[in-house]
Design a protein around this motif. Structure first.
Motif, PDB file in Angstrom:
ATOM      1  N   LEU A 334     -13.734  19.502   2.413  1.00 31.33           N
ATOM      2  CA  LEU A 334     -13.306  18.787   1.199  1.00 31.33           C
ATOM      3  C   LEU A 334     -13.724  17.324   1.212  1.00 31.33           C
ATOM      4  O   LEU A 334     -13.924  16.712   0.159  1.00 31.33           O
ATOM      5  CB  LEU A 334     -11.781  18.887   1.046  1.00 31.33           C
ATOM      6  CG  LEU A 334     -11.221  20.278   0.748  1.00 31.33           C
ATOM      7  CD1 LEU A 334      -9.694  20.228   0.707  1.00 31.33           C
ATOM      8  CD2 LEU A 334     -11.769  20.807  -0.573  1.00 31.33           C
ATOM      9  N   LYS A 335     -13.853  16.739   2.410  1.00 25.79           N
ATOM     10  CA  LYS A 335     -14.217  15.318   2.475  1.00 25.79           C
ATOM     11  C   LYS A 335     -15.610  15.078   1.897  1.00 25.79           C
ATOM     12  O   LYS A 335     -15.879  14.007   1.337  1.00 25.79           O
ATOM     13  CB  LYS A 335     -14.135  14.813   3.914  1.00 25.79           C
ATOM     14  CG  LYS A 335     -15.067  15.481   4.894  1.00 25.79           C
ATOM     15  CD  LYS A 335     -14.815  14.960   6.302  1.00 25.79           C
ATOM     16  CE  LYS A 335     -15.753  15.619   7.316  1.00 25.79           C
ATOM     17  NZ  LYS A 335     -15.453  15.132   8.695  1.00 25.79           N
ATOM     18  N   PHE A 336     -16.491  16.049   2.013  1.00 21.37           N
ATOM     19  CA  PHE A 336     -17.825  15.898   1.434  1.00 21.37           C
ATOM     20  C   PHE A 336     -17.783  16.068  -0.087  1.00 21.37           C
ATOM     21  O   PHE A 336     -18.511  15.402  -0.820  1.00 21.37           O
ATOM     22  CB  PHE A 336     -18.781  16.922   2.048  1.00 21.37           C
ATOM     23  CG  PHE A 336     -18.949  16.764   3.533  1.00 21.37           C
ATOM     24  CD1 PHE A 336     -19.667  15.705   4.057  1.00 21.37           C
ATOM     25  CD2 PHE A 336     -18.366  17.680   4.401  1.00 21.37           C
ATOM     26  CE1 PHE A 336     -19.817  15.554   5.426  1.00 21.37           C
ATOM     27  CE2 PHE A 336     -18.511  17.536   5.772  1.00 21.37           C
ATOM     28  CZ  PHE A 336     -19.231  16.467   6.293  1.00 21.37           C
ATOM     29  N   LYS A 337     -16.902  16.936  -0.540  1.00 19.78           N
ATOM     30  CA  LYS A 337     -16.791  17.161  -1.987  1.00 19.78           C
ATOM     31  C   LYS A 337     -16.164  15.972  -2.686  1.00 19.78           C
ATOM     32  O   LYS A 337     -16.591  15.564  -3.771  1.00 19.78           O
ATOM     33  CB  LYS A 337     -15.968  18.420  -2.251  1.00 19.78           C
ATOM     34  CG  LYS A 337     -15.822  18.762  -3.719  1.00 19.78           C
ATOM     35  CD  LYS A 337     -15.072  20.070  -3.916  1.00 19.78           C
ATOM     36  CE  LYS A 337     -14.964  20.419  -5.396  1.00 19.78           C
ATOM     37  NZ  LYS A 337     -14.241  21.702  -5.621  1.00 19.78           N
ATOM     38  N   PHE A 338     -15.134  15.384  -2.059  1.00 17.29           N
ATOM     39  CA  PHE A 338     -14.398  14.287  -2.703  1.00 17.29           C
ATOM     40  C   PHE A 338     -14.808  12.905  -2.196  1.00 17.29           C
ATOM     41  O   PHE A 338     -14.347  11.895  -2.726  1.00 17.29           O
ATOM     42  CB  PHE A 338     -12.896  14.488  -2.517  1.00 17.29           C
ATOM     43  CG  PHE A 338     -12.357  15.700  -3.222  1.00 17.29           C
ATOM     44  CD1 PHE A 338     -12.232  15.709  -4.605  1.00 17.29           C
ATOM     45  CD2 PHE A 338     -12.001  16.840  -2.522  1.00 17.29           C
ATOM     46  CE1 PHE A 338     -11.747  16.826  -5.272  1.00 17.29           C
ATOM     47  CE2 PHE A 338     -11.511  17.962  -3.167  1.00 17.29           C
ATOM     48  CZ  PHE A 338     -11.391  17.959  -4.561  1.00 17.29           C
ATOM     49  N   GLY A 339     -15.627  12.822  -1.175  1.00 18.89           N
ATOM     50  CA  GLY A 339     -16.202  11.558  -0.763  1.00 18.89           C
ATOM     51  C   GLY A 339     -15.325  10.657   0.081  1.00 18.89           C
ATOM     52  O   GLY A 339     -15.532   9.441   0.091  1.00 18.89           O
ATOM     53  N   PHE A 340     -14.364  11.200   0.822  1.00 21.56           N
ATOM     54  CA  PHE A 340     -13.584  10.355   1.739  1.00 21.56           C
ATOM     55  C   PHE A 340     -14.006  10.685   3.165  1.00 21.56           C
ATOM     56  O   PHE A 340     -14.120  11.851   3.538  1.00 21.56           O
ATOM     57  CB  PHE A 340     -12.078  10.559   1.543  1.00 21.56           C
ATOM     58  CG  PHE A 340     -11.579  11.959   1.780  1.00 21.56           C
ATOM     59  CD1 PHE A 340     -11.156  12.365   3.044  1.00 21.56           C
ATOM     60  CD2 PHE A 340     -11.518  12.884   0.745  1.00 21.56           C
ATOM     61  CE1 PHE A 340     -10.693  13.651   3.266  1.00 21.56           C
ATOM     62  CE2 PHE A 340     -11.061  14.176   0.956  1.00 21.56           C
ATOM     63  CZ  PHE A 340     -10.649  14.569   2.222  1.00 21.56           C
ATOM     64  N   ASP A 341     -14.270   9.671   3.951  1.00 23.33           N
ATOM     65  CA  ASP A 341     -14.838   9.857   5.283  1.00 23.33           C
ATOM     66  C   ASP A 341     -13.727   9.990   6.326  1.00 23.33           C
ATOM     67  O   ASP A 341     -13.392   9.045   7.035  1.00 23.33           O
ATOM     68  CB  ASP A 341     -15.762   8.688   5.622  1.00 23.33           C
ATOM     69  CG  ASP A 341     -16.474   8.880   6.952  1.00 23.33           C
ATOM     70  OD1 ASP A 341     -16.381   9.987   7.514  1.00 23.33           O
ATOM     71  OD2 ASP A 341     -17.117   7.923   7.418  1.00 23.33           O
ATOM     72  N   ASP A 342     -13.175  11.177   6.394  1.00 23.24           N
ATOM     73  CA  ASP A 342     -12.172  11.517   7.409  1.00 23.24           C
ATOM     74  C   ASP A 342     -12.936  11.972   8.648  1.00 23.24           C
ATOM     75  O   ASP A 342     -13.284  13.138   8.783  1.00 23.24           O
ATOM     76  CB  ASP A 342     -11.265  12.632   6.862  1.00 23.24           C
ATOM     77  CG  ASP A 342     -10.303  13.188   7.890  1.00 23.24           C
ATOM     78  OD1 ASP A 342     -10.049  12.511   8.907  1.00 23.24           O
ATOM     79  OD2 ASP A 342      -9.801  14.317   7.683  1.00 23.24           O
TER      80      ASP A 342
END
Length: 453
Positions: A334-342
């Motif tokens: 999901l981090k790639f889809k929504f753009g947050f670098d977890d």
């Protein structure tokens, strides 16, 4: 009658909780290896230090006021009285009335059947690991001094109050009079969270998400591959976490009896099921099952069974493990889809896994278990389900919002993030003036060693 109640502790229970406390503490070095192996070699010491520093910082704050905020008498309906056990007053040296040849000391402050000071130590380890979990979200780019400041503020303002809500139960004396009023999630909402699905995993996962939104993305993410530099470290860390987690879950029974045995077994079952489910998703999606996937599946299963281990039977544990393993394997993308670098998937594993384990209690809680609650699948209706959902959502929202505020305070005072140059060099060198590995071959020059590497 005064609180805490006093008496003679059960030696078997005391021994088990002392051992469990040590097991839970071992989880933090295990997490350090798990996270440390997942980052690049130039950041491994910094990653380990973020976990290890939590052991020292939280220990100091817990002994001064943290335990009192978490387990003191309920104040304003939100926190424990911070002055009640300040400096662990009345708990250290609580057996000052020495035993004689004819009678044992009877004035030892108790938490159930164990000395209150042993409970203090056990819960300290929970506070340490919760903070350390957050560090995986911000790997490779946060200043170490800023991490320490954030950590002190976060455990004080977020973790200690949430621990009070979830873990602090009302206490009655022998006559049935309430001598201690605890937190609202445990006592008024009556949501089940046996060992920390909300207080530990949802709390840390929501905080990690908020912190990375303020901190920003790593340089080059997501185009640059950030491959784990040491997968054996990751596997070692996962193994230590699994080992220590038996103290985390079974120790939360606070006795060495049947409840501890049941939580021990379902913890093992759910974790194994989650690992297999994660590997299956990898095999179907990517064509192969990986060691990193196995390690991640182990952690996902441990996270999900944490809140529910006292309330599910074997079938429930299997279901929770399979669902958590599969959903967390999908959620890390999901981090790639929504753009947050977890960076190390704190959100995908701990937030999602914590929600899965907490909410599924409302479906699969079995009445014959220690919690004695029937979920939807066992004829209990929606009563427990709505309690689980509310508990999860409240902790998620509180942790996310307050962490955002704390992160902005740190950002606009001492700053959160390292410089681009420091990030490129690596945080081991820029923050700690050390390197994890000496690549210089014996007898060679530094220049030739670089060419050899």
């Amino acid at each position: 009658m005064e609180y805490p109640l006093t008496g003679v502790p059960d030696t078997g229970d005391t021994a088990w909780i002392l051992a469990s406390s040590a097991l839970v503490l071992l989880m933090t070095p295990g997490l350090a290896f798990f996270y440390g192996g997942m980052v690049r070699s130039k950041n491994v010491l910094n990653m380990i230090m973020m976990s290890v520093s939590a052991m020292g910082l939280v220990g100091v704050l817990w002994s001064l006021y943290g335990y009192s905020v978490a387990f003191g008498d309920n104040t304003f309906g939100l926190i424990g009285d911070p002055t009640q056990f300040f400096g662990l007053r009345g708990l250290i040296g609580g057996n000052a009335e020495a035993a004689t040849d004819t009678a044992a000391a009877t004035n030892i402050p108790l938490a159930g059947t164990i000395p209150a000071i042993v409970f203090v130590g056990f819960q300290l380890m929970f506070a340490i690991i919760t903070l350390a979990l957050i560090s995986g979200a911000v790997a490779d780019r946060m200043k170490f001094g800023s991490w320490l400041l954030f950590s002190g503020l976060w455990v004080t303002i977020v973790y200690f109050p949430v621990a009070h809500w979830v873990f602090d139960f009302d206490v009655e004396d022998a006559a049935g009079n309430v001598v201690h009023h605890g937190g609202w999630i445990a006592n008024k909402l009556a949501a089940i969270d046996f060992a920390g699905g909300t207080a530990v995993h949802i709390n840390a996962g929501a905080a990690g998400l908020a912190l990375v939104l303020v901190l920003g993305k790593r340089k080059g993410w997501p185009k640059t591959p950030f491959r784990p530099h040491n997968l054996p470290f990751v596997m070692l860390g996962a193994g230590l976490l699994w080992f220590g987690w038996f103290g985390f879950n079974a120790g939360s029974a606070l006795t060495s009896g049947g409840l501890a045995g049941s939580t021990f077994v379902v913890t093992a079952i759910a974790t194994g099921a989650a690992m297999l489910a994660w590997l299956l998703v990898e095999r179907l999606r990517d064509g192969h099952a990986t060691s990193l996937g196995a390690a991640s599946g182990i952690v996902a299963g441990l996270v999900a069974i944490t809140p529910s281990c006292s309330s599910v039977n074997v079938l429930g544990a299997l279901l929770i493990g399979v669902v958590a393993g599969a959903l967390c394997a999908l959620a890390v993308g999901l981090k790639f889809k929504f753009g947050f670098d977890d960076s190390l998937d704190v959100v995908g594993v701990h937030l999602v896994g914590g929600i899965v384990g907490t909410v599924l209690i409302g479906f699969v809680a079995a009445p014959e278990t220690g919690a004695g609650v029937a979920g939807l699948f066992y004829g209990g209706g929606f009563d427990q389900l709505w309690r689980q959902v509310v508990g999860a959502l409240v902790v998620l929202a509180f942790s996310f919002v307050v962490t955002l505020i704390i992160a902005y305070i740190v950002k606009f005072t001492i700053g959160l993030r390292t410089s681009e140059e420091a990030e490129s060099v690596g945080l081991d060198e820029s923050e700690h003036a050390e390197t994890a590995y000496d690549f210089a071959a014996l007898g060679s020059t530094a220049r030739s060693a670089v060419k050899e590497a």
